[in-house]
Design an enzyme around this catalytic site. Sequence first.
Site, PDB file in Angstrom:
ATOM      1  N   CYS A 112     -21.528 -37.407   3.444  1.00 43.57           N
ATOM      2  CA  CYS A 112     -20.484 -36.445   3.805  1.00 43.57           C
ATOM      3  C   CYS A 112     -20.276 -36.310   5.321  1.00 43.57           C
ATOM      4  O   CYS A 112     -19.146 -36.168   5.784  1.00 43.57           O
ATOM      5  CB  CYS A 112     -20.746 -35.087   3.169  1.00 43.57           C
ATOM      6  SG  CYS A 112     -22.322 -34.344   3.575  1.00 43.57           S
ATOM      7  N   ASP A 336     -12.644 -30.985   2.840  1.00 46.45           N
ATOM      8  CA  ASP A 336     -13.926 -31.178   2.167  1.00 46.45           C
ATOM      9  C   ASP A 336     -14.067 -32.616   1.677  1.00 46.45           C
ATOM     10  O   ASP A 336     -13.253 -33.087   0.885  1.00 46.45           O
ATOM     11  CB  ASP A 336     -14.009 -30.206   0.989  1.00 46.45           C
ATOM     12  CG  ASP A 336     -15.383 -30.166   0.347  1.00 46.45           C
ATOM     13  OD1 ASP A 336     -16.254 -30.960   0.747  1.00 46.45           O
ATOM     14  OD2 ASP A 336     -15.579 -29.330  -0.562  1.00 46.45           O
ATOM     15  N   HIS A 338     -16.498 -33.694  -0.215  1.00 51.60           N
ATOM     16  CA  HIS A 338     -17.352 -33.716  -1.411  1.00 51.60           C
ATOM     17  C   HIS A 338     -16.534 -33.852  -2.693  1.00 51.60           C
ATOM     18  O   HIS A 338     -16.572 -33.003  -3.591  1.00 51.60           O
ATOM     19  CB  HIS A 338     -18.210 -32.451  -1.473  1.00 51.60           C
ATOM     20  CG  HIS A 338     -19.109 -32.287  -0.299  1.00 51.60           C
ATOM     21  ND1 HIS A 338     -18.708 -31.636   0.857  1.00 51.60           N
ATOM     22  CD2 HIS A 338     -20.376 -32.707  -0.077  1.00 51.60           C
ATOM     23  CE1 HIS A 338     -19.705 -31.654   1.728  1.00 51.60           C
ATOM     24  NE2 HIS A 338     -20.726 -32.302   1.190  1.00 51.60           N
TER      25      HIS A 338
END
EC number: 3.4.22.-
Length: 450
Positions: A112, A336, A338
């Site tokens: 990430c 994000d 993820h």
Amino acid sequence: MEASGTDDVEKLKSKFLSAWHNMKYSWVLKTKTYFKRNSPVFLLGKCYHFKYEDSGVTADDCSNSGSDSKEDLSGNVDEFRKDFISRIWLTYRKEFPQIESSSWTTDCGWGCTLRTGQMLLAQGLLVHFLGRDWTWTEALDIFCSESDFWTANTARKLDPSLEKSSPENEEYVSLGKQPLQNSEKKRYSEDLHRKIISWFADYPLAYFGLHQLVKLGKNSGKVAGDWYGPAVVSHLLRKAIEESSDPELQGITIYVAQDCTIYNADVYDLQCNKGNEKAVVILVPVRLGGERTNMEYFEYVKGILSLEFCIGIIGGKPKQSYYFVGFQDDSLIYMDPHYCQSFVDVSIKNFPLESFHCPSPKKMSFKKMDPSCTVGFYCRNAREFEKAAEELTKVLKSSTKQNYPLFTFVNGHAQDFDFVCTPVYDQNDLFTEDEKKRLKRFSTEEFVLL
């Protein structure tokens, strides 16, 4: 024989973890993100208001934006949405070519921070090649699973006419008045858009792809599957752009600040290398406190994200890395990584772009932010660097509560202060011993990422 058995166990373990992470990050909890009507929203130096034009909002409401232009004020939610969606979104991927010397075909669960670093550099390249006002013409066609967010208490239904690029958005690339010229400029900008995305593709030859960053990370003791902190990623991005051979990338470089200090002469040397002026992306690894983020630093962060030179922040909260691009009141706006998506083969003509653009922003409270982060800026030339240094110095001195600013600008070279600045590299060793020690220290200070 025993070693072979151990390798088989490790391969089986990594395959199991890959399968688990692929499943885990392929599902996303659909939560709505709400924005207040009465508070300005800042996105990478631009200010937006979710009010109608007759609501009495003035440019004074965005007075802390760091911009002298009232044109930054917008009364249209769709303009904010189009601007946000046009930023390049890089997430977990699966089923990409196997990373060298490993069995990994996905970065789910460990990549990430590499992804957020990629997003920050991608924004710098978008500004470099297309300008900050550029927006993707198909941005409003992206399906948003949180469509209620865009309309609840804020905006009217989408007007089809807004899907067309406004003259303001096309100003950077539409230089001619003839329709044919405008069309050519539009095609040129879309070709550049695709090319920038291809530089971050998940295959070994991509200059800023995951495979290349992992390869460079080996020189600092990192391997595929390890976690990477914001400071380490900053140095990997610098190395990646130094290693790139594309002629179009020779006009941009990266400077990574040392110990929260930007040495002006070192930046000038990078920008004016061999008589050719270059643009520079400045990365500043910082800490916003000790074990927890000091809330008094929030005004600094807001001031930085309000500046036109800012290209975002690599940060996050403990165990998760996010790409921060703006704020509203006391909440940060972020992208994000993820979310696990399938590998996209960018060698295919007109490869799909939708998965590289985020349909909806997310918000989080500043107090949840992990103190370790890296701040990014883009300066097209030495004159812009001087202006950025001046504006940032004002922001960094604006708070009287903190005795020490987040980072500082110092005249002279780092070597004048007994720091290694521009080392001579062994062609077989990308990092000097000094850099390796610094990277190791950063690694022990930064948060663990899952």
